[in-house]
Design a protein around this motif. Structure first.
Motif, short mmCIF file in Angstrom:
data_model
loop_
_atom_site.label_atom_id
_atom_site.label_comp_id
_atom_site.label_asym_id
_atom_site.label_seq_id
_atom_site.Cartn_x
_atom_site.Cartn_y
_atom_site.Cartn_z
N THR A 114 -4.76 -4.29 -10.18
CA THR A 114 -5.33 -4.64 -9.01
C THR A 114 -4.86 -5.79 -8.62
O THR A 114 -4.49 -6.72 -9.14
CB THR A 114 -6.78 -4.82 -9.82
N PHE B 90 -2.39 7.96 -4.47
CA PHE B 90 -3.66 7.56 -4.35
C PHE B 90 -4.35 8.23 -3.06
O PHE B 90 -3.69 8.37 -2.12
CB PHE B 90 -3.60 5.90 -4.14
N GLN C 77 -10.02 7.33 -1.20
CA GLN C 77 -10.25 5.96 -2.19
C GLN C 77 -9.45 4.73 -1.31
O GLN C 77 -10.10 3.85 -1.54
CB GLN C 77 -9.36 6.16 -3.23
N PHE C 78 -8.52 4.94 -0.45
CA PHE C 78 -8.02 3.79 0.54
C PHE C 78 -9.37 3.32 1.04
O PHE C 78 -9.46 2.09 1.42
CB PHE C 78 -7.10 4.33 1.35
N ASP D 87 -16.12 2.90 -4.14
CA ASP D 87 -14.81 2.11 -4.50
C ASP D 87 -14.62 1.87 -5.89
O ASP D 87 -15.62 1.75 -6.58
CB ASP D 87 -15.11 0.81 -3.73
N LEU E 144 1.56 2.42 -3.64
CA LEU E 144 0.16 3.19 -3.98
C LEU E 144 0.18 4.75 -3.50
O LEU E 144 -0.07 5.74 -4.06
CB LEU E 144 -1.12 2.33 -3.69
N SER F 43 -5.47 0.78 -9.44
CA SER F 43 -5.76 2.14 -9.92
C SER F 43 -5.01 2.37 -11.39
O SER F 43 -4.03 2.10 -11.38
CB SER F 43 -5.09 3.45 -9.01
N GLN G 150 0.70 -1.14 -0.02
CA GLN G 150 0.05 0.08 0.00
C GLN G 150 0.82 1.28 0.04
O GLN G 150 0.58 2.44 -0.43
CB GLN G 150 -0.90 0.02 1.16
N GLN H 197 -12.44 1.63 -0.65
CA GLN H 197 -11.85 0.32 -1.17
C GLN H 197 -12.07 -0.71 0.28
O GLN H 197 -12.67 -1.54 0.27
CB GLN H 197 -10.45 0.21 -1.44
N HIS I 149 -7.01 -4.86 -1.36
CA HIS I 149 -6.85 -5.36 -2.63
C HIS I 149 -7.15 -4.15 -3.68
O HIS I 149 -8.21 -4.22 -4.48
CB HIS I 149 -7.70 -6.62 -3.19
N TYR I 150 -6.19 -3.25 -3.77
CA TYR I 150 -6.26 -1.98 -4.43
C TYR I 150 -6.01 -2.18 -5.79
O TYR I 150 -5.22 -3.12 -6.41
CB TYR I 150 -5.43 -0.96 -3.71
#
Length: 400
Positions: free
Chosen positions: A157, A122, A126-127, A137, A117, A150, A114, A130, A147-148
């Motif tokens: 993903t 990010f 948006q964190f 999301d 990202l 972008s 993370q 999700q 499980h991001y």
């Protein structure tokens, strides 16, 4: 031509007339270290390409991830989200390596990146969207928390199955090569994933097709509860890459300057020579594998404390202060601000409605086939029959 080169190489090998077995007992992989724990630089160490702006961006991401991880573990314990994985102790690995990339290089993460990202920008909301699987999301609530993905930030993903991103990275990098783009793919994985067949298939393909890819192994000592000593008998993961035709380097994964330097050099090899590289970052997972794990069952507090003294965030902070770029007063203020921002964003995300149930079957087919439409109708009927069991979803099954 490649086959001719390989044949020539083999023909130059020494010839013996009695059995000679080779092994790795006489081979040791060196570890790149630049920064000591007190923030001083090892004598003779060559610094990476880094200025004040980049250094402070890296450290700002460190502080954000610490605040995010701390708060979201607590949120999971309170039943507000279902699952979480921290990267406490490993921040230098993904954040330091991402800092060496171009913004449009593709990142293929495992599930503990993370920080990569966040470094790319990010948004905090948006964190949260999700992790709470709400209607804002980007994945429409169809993935587990953390499980991001972008598209805008070139971050593929995340998939739950272990190791799937490895062969995918080779294919994506091969596309870069065919299009003659000055980009590479970085693919993150743990040393446990290197025991998967996908690992061997991927790095073999990368070596054969000479693709611009960086395979970044976070060797944190454990595949969930299985220690490295029970996973493999060889000298870690780096030597495997050499056997498949890649270049490899091992770094102190808690030394962000070493990680940054190694990745900058690896990117040059990947971009300029289509030479795939494997970086093995030796680090340690200070937290549990996930919120479903209790590490006290397989490692001691004494072991954890030993590694806590090698905290990568604290090490980098010491260096920043010595450069005159940071202070303890700034540190406390920013850390507090990060925690408050995470708390505020979490409270907002909790208020957002769940995705509409129809989103379950969109985005794969242009028109959802009959069998999916029938399954969706059956699901809606089930929820209408038991609305109390699905409080967040019950109000999102009919078009408004």
């Amino acid at each position: 031509m490649a086959n001719l080169k390989q044949s020539a190489k083999q023909s130059e090998a020494p010839v013996v007339h009695n059995p000679v077995f080779i092994d790795g007992s006489d081979l040791t992989t060196p570890t790149l270290k630049i920064l000591r724990q007190d923030g001083s630089v090892y004598e003779g160490a060559e610094l990476p390409d880094i200025n004040k702006e980049l250094a402070l961006k890296i450290y700002d991401t460190f502080q954000f991830i610490r605040a995010l991880d701390e708060r979201m573990v607590a949120a999971q314990r309170q039943g507000r989200i279902s699952f979480y994985m921290t990267e406490i102790g490993e921040e230098a690995a993904d954040i330091g390596s991402t800092a060496a990339l171009a913004d449009d290089d593709m990142i293929m993460a495992q599930y503990r990146e993370q920080g990569a990202l966040a470094f790319r920008g990010f948004p905090l909301d948006q964190f949260m969207n999700q992790m709470f699987s709400n209607e804002k999301d980007l994945g429409k609530g169809r993935q587990m928390p953390i499980h991001y993905g972008s598209k805008d930030l070139h971050y593929m993903t995340i998939s739950s199955p272990l190791g799937t991103q490895l062969p995918q990275a080779v294919g994506y990098a091969y596309g870069y090569k065919l299009e003659e783009k000055d980009n590479c793919v970085i693919c993150y994985f743990g040393e446990g994933a290197a025991s998967e067949g996908d690992f061997h298939a991927a790095i073999n393909m990368a070596g054969v097709f000479k693709v611009p890819a960086i395979f970044f192994c976070r060797n944190n000592g454990y595949a969930i509860s299985t220690p490295s000593s029970e996973q493999f008998a060889g000298d870690g993961i780096a030597p495997r890459a050499v056997a498949y035709g890649l270049k490899a380097i091992r770094v102190d994964g808690n030394d962000v300057l070493a990680v940054l330097k190694a990745t900058q050099e690896a990117r040059k090899l990947a971009i300029e020579h289509n030479q795939p590289v494997l970086i093995e970052a030796m680090t340690y997972r200070l937290g549990a594998h996930s919120t479903s794990d209790d590490p006290s069952g397989y490692r001691s507090k004494k072991e954890e404390e030993k590694w806590r003294e090698k905290d990568p965030v604290l090490r980098f902070k010491h260096w920043l202060i010595q450069q005159g770029w940071w202070s303890e007063e700034q540190d406390a203020d920013i850390a507090d601000a990060k925690r408050k921002a995470v708390m505020a964003a979490m409270k907002e995300a909790e208020k957002v409605a769940a995705p509409h149930l129809d989103d379950l079957i969109t985005d794969v087919y242009d028109t959802p086939p009959k069998h999916l439409q029938e399954q969706l109708a059956e699901l809606k009927a089930h929820i209408r029959q038991y609305p109390d069991a699905y409080p967040k979803t019950a109000g999102r099954i009919d078009h408004e």
